[in-house]
Enzyme design. Structure first.
Site, mmCIF file in Angstrom:
data_model
loop_
_atom_site.group_PDB
_atom_site.id
_atom_site.type_symbol
_atom_site.label_atom_id
_atom_site.label_comp_id
_atom_site.label_asym_id
_atom_site.label_seq_id
_atom_site.Cartn_x
_atom_site.Cartn_y
_atom_site.Cartn_z
ATOM 1 N N GLY A 38 1.356 -1.592 0.524
ATOM 2 C CA GLY A 38 0.086 0.234 0.141
ATOM 3 C C GLY A 38 0.252 1.250 -0.292
ATOM 4 O O GLY A 38 1.963 1.133 0.379
ATOM 5 N N ASN A 39 0.319 2.454 0.472
ATOM 6 C CA ASN A 39 0.709 3.372 0.292
ATOM 7 C C ASN A 39 0.788 4.048 1.353
ATOM 8 O O ASN A 39 -1.062 4.605 2.152
ATOM 9 C CB ASN A 39 1.211 4.304 -1.312
ATOM 10 C CG ASN A 39 0.125 4.901 -1.848
ATOM 11 O OD1 ASN A 39 -0.567 5.301 -1.218
ATOM 12 N ND2 ASN A 39 -1.026 4.170 -2.891
ATOM 13 N N PHE A 40 0.754 5.542 1.391
ATOM 14 C CA PHE A 40 1.095 6.912 2.784
ATOM 15 C C PHE A 40 -0.580 7.723 2.580
ATOM 16 O O PHE A 40 -1.031 8.701 3.772
ATOM 17 C CB PHE A 40 1.810 7.562 4.110
ATOM 18 C CG PHE A 40 3.109 6.199 4.500
ATOM 19 C CD1 PHE A 40 2.559 5.691 4.921
ATOM 20 C CD2 PHE A 40 4.546 6.502 3.758
ATOM 21 C CE1 PHE A 40 3.587 5.035 5.694
ATOM 22 C CE2 PHE A 40 4.422 5.543 4.551
ATOM 23 C CZ PHE A 40 4.409 4.825 5.020
ATOM 24 N N SER A 41 -1.406 7.066 1.481
ATOM 25 C CA SER A 41 -2.314 8.304 1.075
ATOM 26 C C SER A 41 -3.419 8.442 1.911
ATOM 27 O O SER A 41 -3.545 6.675 2.516
ATOM 28 C CB SER A 41 -2.383 7.792 -0.177
ATOM 29 O OG SER A 41 -3.589 9.192 -0.425
ATOM 30 N N ALA A 94 -3.798 7.565 -4.958
ATOM 31 C CA ALA A 94 -2.934 7.117 -4.973
ATOM 32 C C ALA A 94 -2.967 5.623 -5.762
ATOM 33 O O ALA A 94 -2.908 4.443 -4.583
ATOM 34 C CB ALA A 94 -1.387 7.554 -4.005
#
Ligand code: C5P
Length: 402
Positions: A208-211, A276
């Site tokens: 995943g990512n930090f969005s 994102a």
């Protein structure tokens, strides 16, 4: 101006209540008709007589008039108003609004009002920064309440920080702008993508990512505020919205987001892609939890569909496509390439080099880049303000192409 607008001004019990007198005058000066509701505590700070003299109307302080025994209907007050502006809004009244605790005329009117509601919070900096206050403000935002954020500066406590009620002129201007722009996108439909995507590795792990989804949600709210019907396709986020003009579609992976976006895009006038999206996903998703072993683990990744590029390919001339670019280097060159590749009408560039910009935070510093190469740079702003700038640009392009 606010000519002929009916404004219900709610005053709760904070020291900033004295500024509401100036706010009332500002509304009247701009042509509005104003009625005032005060909580019991508010009357400890400023007398109802001041408000009544300036509004040329009796001030409502209780469910019934102690002298005449006359009943004040909160339903009638709520129906009368074109806008309900609560300024200052204390932490106490904010909490009551969030949970629907109708123990005074002001909150009861809020619960029955059908008009747009604006709040201008005011409190001490530590209260404003308290997690419970932040949470309550989030709740109000998610329900479509328009928040006029507190400013920074000297506070009544002698401390200095964020918590000062916005200036009366700015509050009046905010409300006026609302009326001016509220129908700009009436009858229009928009697709917004927001948040991260999660690409499953096995049933308990993902890439995943930090969005946080904050930017996309703010854009959806701003579009809805100006009258558009919004389809908000969001990856996993803690945010939510109950606004009637926003249909929230929650997804997990890029592929899910892609298929919803493909389905929705042909029906809309514009798409703003703030998600994102993970560029890659594991080629295979293990059906059971991958066990630890003595060996290194190699996960084979395959490319995800590029949602933006796919929409760019099917974009009609009457549709608008806006993308985002989050870059760490060669920002402008990369942004220009992306505009071409994905057929964007403009791209919102934010650089991770800018302090206060990017994932998770409430602020952003952006530059719009257009296909012609033209650029428009903005200072650091809240994400809600950035959303306003983006939607204003969209309205401008839409009007120009008419
Ligand atoms: O190529 P890059 O990921 O930097 O492009 C960013 C823009 O493209 C954003 O608007 C993002 O929402 C969109 N995008 C997309 N699908 C992808 C990757 C990015 O819609 N798979």
């Amino acid at each position: 101006m606010l000519q002929d607008k009916k404004i219900l001004l709610g005053v709760t019990g904070g020291i900033a209540a004295y500024k509401s007198v100036y706010l009332l005058r500002e509304f009247v000066r701009r042509g509005a008709q104003v009625k005032v509701i005060m909580t019991g505590m508010a009357q400890q700070f400023v007398g109802p007589l001041t408000f009544s003299a300036l509004s040329r109307s009796p001030v409502f302080t209780d469910f019934f008039d102690q002298n005449t025994g006359q009943w004040h209907s909160h339903v009638d007050l709520g129906l009368w108003a074109d806008a309900f502006v609560i300024a200052p809004l204390t932490a106490n009244s904010m909490a009551k609004m969030a949970i629907g605790l109708a123990d005074n005329l002001l909150i009861t009117t809020y619960l029955s009002a059908r008009c747009p509601v604006f709040v201008a919070p005011a409190m001490d900096l530590d209260m404003y920064a308290h997690p419970s206050v932040k949470k309550n403000l989030e709740i109000l935002l998610s329900r479509g309440v328009h928040v006029i954020e507190a400013g920074e500066g000297e506070l009544a406590s002698g401390l200095s920080g964020k918590g000062r009620m916005a200036e009366p002129q700015d509050i009046a201007e905010f409300v006026q702008q609302f009326f001016l722009s509220s129908q700009e996108l009436a009858g229009r439909k928009a697709l917004v993508t927001a948040g991260p995507t999660y690409e499953m590795i096995d049933p308990v792990r993902f890439i995943g990512n930090f969005s946080s989804g904050k930017m996309g949600f703010a854009i959806a709210r701003e579009l809805a505020r100006r009258g558009a019907k919004v389809f908000l396709v969001s990856g996993p986020t803690a945010l939510t919205t109950d606004e009637p003009n926003i249909e929230l579609i929650r997804v997990t992976s890029a592929q899910e987001m892609y298929s919803h976006a493909q389905k929705i895009f042909p029906q809309v006038d514009m798409a703003i892609l703030a998600a994102a999206v993970a560029d890659y996903r594991p080629a295979e998703q293990a059906q059971t939890k991958i066990k630890k072993s003595d060996q290194d683990l190699v996960i084979h990744l395959v490319k995800n569909p590029d949602i933006a590029a796919s929409l760019g390919k099917i974009k009609r001339s009457d549709q608008l496509l806006v993308g985002f670019a989050l870059e760490t280097d060669n920002e402008l060159r990369n942004a220009r390439e992306k505009i071409q590749k994905k057929n964007f009408d403009f791209i919102v560039l934010n650089s991770l080099r800018d302090k206060g910009a990017g994932f998770g935070v409430d602020t952003n510093k952006v530059t719009f880049v257009f296909p012609s190469g033209e650029q428009k740079a903005f200072p650091l702003k809240t994400k809600a303000q950035v959303a306003q700038d983006i939607v204003t640009q969209i309205v401008k392009i839409t009007n120009e192409s008419r």
